[in-house]
Design an enzyme around this catalytic site. Structure first.
Site, PDB file in Angstrom:
ATOM      1  N   GLU A 526     -24.419  32.162  30.427  1.00 20.78           N
ATOM      2  CA  GLU A 526     -24.344  31.427  29.168  1.00 20.78           C
ATOM      3  C   GLU A 526     -25.465  30.413  28.986  1.00 20.78           C
ATOM      4  OE1 GLU A 526     -20.359  30.342  27.701  1.00 20.78           O
ATOM      5  OE2 GLU A 526     -19.606  31.036  29.629  1.00 20.78           O
ATOM      6  N   GLU A 810     -16.976  29.451  39.211  1.00 23.03           N
ATOM      7  CA  GLU A 810     -16.214  29.095  38.009  1.00 23.03           C
ATOM      8  C   GLU A 810     -14.717  29.277  38.231  1.00 23.03           C
ATOM      9  OE1 GLU A 810     -15.960  30.559  33.327  1.00 23.03           O
ATOM     10  OE2 GLU A 810     -16.921  31.819  34.838  1.00 23.03           O
TER      11      GLU A 810
END
Length: 948
Positions: A526, A810
């Site tokens: 991202e 994450e």
């Protein structure tokens, strides 16, 4: 980080921040010794005008030394200061203890000028220091007028011919890939004539897209991926370079290579529901102005316009996500040197990009920070070579190869291997979400040795799979290059618990990997500035790095990301609200409460750490309006009906296992909002907004009552209480929501869930994990904090490290049960917990009443397994150094308190009765009486001991 000569181009007028370490020690009397250790002229953020602020760090001998007055001079000429004269600003002797962020109030400053300053101070006994060494700051381009005849130029014709200019683009929802190529990298050149002896020469350049600037064949400066990303249509950044020593008499050649960066990123995320349809701001463009002053006083301007020449070249593909493709057969030898024949080159097109404001880039530049050699090289199941660099980083690879003409060398970078180690596992780096797997491509031009590294993209990776080479890769063939914002690492931590030391290292790596002009969520999939992620790790980052300018810049990203948004209960009213992501056109939705509070938290953390209230003043109106927007979500029960959730707790997956998020998003969001209401009450008082101050006080009291009524519950078959999850309970304890009479019941409830229900494990995502170890320690459960951090079983930080990760993933999954580790393996939102090492084990926190460590608390709290901790916390006044050890029951601490500050040591009665300071009974040494069982220590170096 170089300290001898660092120029940070500062925003708006572009004040250059100069750090100078002064080695001399000036004495004004036989008993007084004051040394100016660091002096800075920084820039005050202000949307209307630009104003410098001044700070100085002083070292002194003895104890309890402080400043009582200062005298600051600013002049347009250095020789004026040599005579103790000032034509720009003279404060005269000013009675003040303030030595940080002194706001300039002198004569109006002219753009693109150099100014000189110096300061002297008086100590608490009115003894006067010598003048400091003379410092300087420079103003930059303030308005469009200063850019003169300089034009934006952009590529007029794409002449790429390489068959490798295309890449495959395929997201998870596409049946088959499509060929894409994006905007071409542009090559611009021009020659200029310098006709006289040079006094000074300065270049100002703004790239809409990443750029590199060349003079006579050599790259100017050591920046890469310049400038920092922003909301380009509202705010772009320029950088300046001093060319005085390298601009030559006679003819000089200028060259610019321009890539896409985020500005021209028109491939990835196009079909993403959380993004705008086109993430590009347009075709990349660049603007250059060079101002030359000659020794005879005359001046010349050189600049980009339609007389320049353009071409495409060997960079035949560049995308910030996918990578660079370099076809060396199309190299243009000598294109940026004097005399190159550019008759076949076109003239560029003059562009008119939509930009409201161009300001100087104040944050440190992105640079190549470190090279890593291969730790292991082996063959994959398909016979191709895999290189393991031993550390998950952000950056690129550099290669030295010798293959045949036209040979394609392809390097696929990934964070992980498959669980069976047979091959790379692309996971988050495989392009499933953004459509572009991480790949670097190089096409050889000959059979001779060739070297290359990318210019306009960076990847997140530990492993590199390389094809097209005829021999086994080694350190001579390939290296990994760490590329990130060159923030200065200022703090340090170490302890007797090696697992803690390793967690600290992993936490720092995860942050550095994710600083590229913005605080990213990850450096690959991202590369976005998610607001929730940014505030999750901010306090830990501030303990370790100089983040002052970085967070100033990011607050501007948040402000320029705001857009009109209807109120929830009152849709006729529109509020200015940021999106979940800033900056850029990948936006997601409006910022839910637990993400949007970054708008209030980042100024709060910065204010508490640095003591500079201007960031609060500058963004107060935006924070006030956003608070009112969130109040529009208030339901009949007094609870705001909004929230994103405690992101990424153990085993959580929003599609496959949503129930693993045990905390109701409404609860965690309202806990944050309660804390923010208190912060906004303080902000209102700072801004003399009495009506809003009163409103915030009332809203906070109302929410506390509603929160406890709605969410505080008993735990069946116990006398304990909690807020229905570990995270919500931790937040309630951290933010002071728990009623006084219920504190012990709630602490016991939290302990019960951790030990009896979860078997000694946390169940928290980013909201709870930030505070859980600090909260447990505060309420006497420090051994439990150690247990859940160090247990080797899933889930824990130690489990993650034992699984081989060198940055925090994450997700919290049982990795050994999977084909390979999915999702990002490099997410700094999970570094936030490590603030515990400083605020609990080190025990150092700024007081709220005198922020910026003007007054600070030293109160180490630690588990029985830890008997030694050493921390360094740099402050605007100098370093706080603390080193403590526990020998049986004797606690010993070596503590350095900076000049002009005070340390507070909370002690219980037993500790106070055995206290010795520098070998002396405290009653003899202490110059001030103890109040509230706090020992107050002014500046100096102390050896402290007492019985625990």
């Amino acid at each position: 980080m170089e300290l001898s000569k660092i120029f940070y181009l500062l925003k708006k007028l572009g004040f250059i921040l100069i750090y100078l370490l002064l080695s001399s020690c000036n004495q004004t009397t036989e008993t007084l010794s004051l040394s100016f250790n660091k002096l800075t002229a920084n820039n005050l953020q202000n949307r209307k005008k630009s104003t410098p602020v001044f700070s100085w760090v002083v070292t002194s001998e003895g104890f309890n030394k402080s400043q009582s007055a200062y005298h600051l001079l600013v002049a347009s000429k250095k020789n004026l200061l040599n005579k103790d004269k000032a034509d720009i600003w003279n404060t005269n002797k000013t009675a003040s203890a303030k030595s940080t962020f002194i706001t300039y109030t002198g004569e109006p400053l002219k753009p693109m000028q150099t100014y000189y300053w110096k300061v002297k101070i008086w100590d608490e006994k009115e003894q006067e220091s010598n003048w400091s060494e003379i410092q300087k700051f420079e103003t930059g381009v303030e308005t469009e007028k200063e850019w003169g005849a300089s034009s934006w130029i952009t590529l007029n014709e794409d002449k790429r011919r390489s068959p490798y200019q295309y890449r495959d683009y395929k997201t998870g929802k596409m049946d088959k890939p499509t060929a894409v190529k994006g905007f071409a990298a542009s090559y611009f050149r021009n020659e200029i004539d310098v006709t006289k002896e040079i006094e000074s020469a300065k270049a100002y350049i703004c790239g809409l897209g990443y750029y590199e600037l060349y003079l006579n064949g050599n790259k100017i400066g050591d920046h890469v991926l310049d400038p920092a990303p922003s909301n380009y249509d509202k705010q772009a950044y320029y950088v300046d370079y001093d060319l005085t020593e390298i601009l030559e008499p006679g003819t000089n050649a200028l060259g610019i290579i321009l890539g896409n960066g985020f500005y021209g990123q028109n491939i990835s995320w196009k079909n993403d529901p959380e993004s705008e349809k086109d993430l590009s701001y347009g075709q990349p463009a660049v603007r250059l102005l060079i101002k030359v002053t000659y020794t005879n006083g005359q001046e010349d301007d050189f600049y980009t316009d339609d007389t320049w020449r353009e071409s495409t070249g060997p960079i035949v593909f560049n995308n910030i996500y996918g990578g660079d493709t370099y076809d060396a057969r199309y190299e243009i030898n000598g294109w940026n040197t004097v005399g190159y024949n550019d008759k076949d080159w076109n003239h560029p097109k003059v562009a008119n990009p939509k930009i409201k404001k161009v300001s100087a880039q104040q944050i440190p530049a992105i640079k190549k920070l470190k090279e890593l050699e291969p730790k292991k090289v082996f063959k994959s199941v398909d016979g191709e070579w895999i290189v393991d660099f031993g550390q998950n980083i952000a950056g690129w690879v550099k290669i030295n190869v010798q293959e045949k003409d036209g040979q394609l060398i392809q390097i696929t970078t990934t964070e992980a291997l498959k669980t069976d180690k047979s091959d790379i596992f692309q996971g988050a780096t495989g392009g499933g979400a953004n459509g572009m797997p991480q790949i670097y491509e190089y096409i050889c031009k000959s059979s001779k040795p060739e070297s290359w590294e990318p210019k306009f993209s960076y990847h997140g990776f530990r492993y590199a799979k390389i094809t097209g080479v005829s021999k086994e890769p080694d350190a001579n063939m390939i290296k990994a290059v760490l590329v990130a914002t060159d923030i200065n690492e200022t703090g340090s931590f170490t302890s007797s618990e090696e697992l803690y030391n390793k967690m600290h290292k992993v936490s720092k790596w995860t942050i550095v990997d994710n600083l590229h002009g913005i605080p990213e969520d990850c450096p690959h999939r991202e590369k976005c500035g998610w607001l929730g992620d940014s505030h999750a790790f901010a306090e830990y980052a501030l303990y370790n790095y100089d983040m002052y300018d970085f967070y100033q810049k990011y607050m501007e990203d948040i402000r320029t990301q705001m857009r009109p948004t209807k109120g929830h209960n009152n849709p006729d009213i529109k509020f200015q609200v940021p999106t979940m992501i800033a900056p850029g056109k990948r936006t997601s939705t409006y910022a839910k409460i637990d993400w949007g509070v970054a708008t209030m938290y980042l100024p709060w953390y910065s204010y508490n750490y640095y003591g500079d209230e201007t960031i609060v003043q500058e963004y107060y109106n935006e924070m006030k309006e956003l608070t009112n927007f969130y109040l529009s979500f208030k339901g009949e029960n007094g609870i705001m009906q909004d929230g994103m959730g405690d992101w990424c707790p153990p085993l959580w997956d929003r599609r496959l296992n949503p129930s693993a998020m045990e905390t109701d998003p409404i609860i965690s969001a309202n806990a944050y909002f309660y804390d923010v209401l208190g912060i906004m009450e303080i902000y209102a008082k700072m801004n003399n907004d009495t009506a809003f101050e009163s409103k915030m006080k009332n809203e906070k009291e109302s929410l506390k009552l509603a929160f406890n009524k709605e969410f505080l519950v008993g735990i069946p078959n116990t006398e304990h209480k909690w807020y229905q999850s570990q995270t919500a309970t931790v937040q309630a304890l951290q933010f002071g929501i728990v009623p006084e009479k219920e504190l012990q019941n709630v602490v016991n409830g939290l302990e019960h869930n951790i030990t009896k229900v979860k078997g000694g494990h946390h169940a928290t995502g980013i909201h709870g994990n930030r505070y859980i170890y600090t909260v447990l320690t505060k309420y006497g459960k420090e051994n439990l904090a150690h247990e859940i951090l160090t247990t080797p079983d899933f889930p824990s930080q130690t489990y993650v490290m034992n699984s081989g990760f060198t940055t925090w993933p994450e997700r919290q999954f049982e990795w050994e049960k999977m084909e390979g580790p999915t999702n990002s393996l490099n997410h700094p939102m999970h570094s936030g917990f490590a603030a515990y090492f400083y605020e609990s084990l080190g025990g150092i926190k700024s007081s709220k009443s005198k922020p910026g460590y003007k007054e600070f608390i030293v109160d180490p709290k630690f588990p029985k397994q830890v008997n030694y901790t050493e921390v360094c916390v740099p402050t605007p006044y100098g370093n706080i150094d603390s080193k403590w050890s526990l020998d049986d029951t004797i606690f010993k601490m070596e503590l350095t308190v900076p000049f002009n500050t005070t340390a507070l040591l909370p002690l219980n009665e037993n500790e106070k009765n055995s206290l010795k300071i520098n070998g002396t009974d405290w009653q003899t040494f202490q110059q001030e009486p103890i109040s509230n069982n706090e020992v107050r220590l002014g500046s100096g170096t102390y050896k402290i001991s007492y019985k625990k």
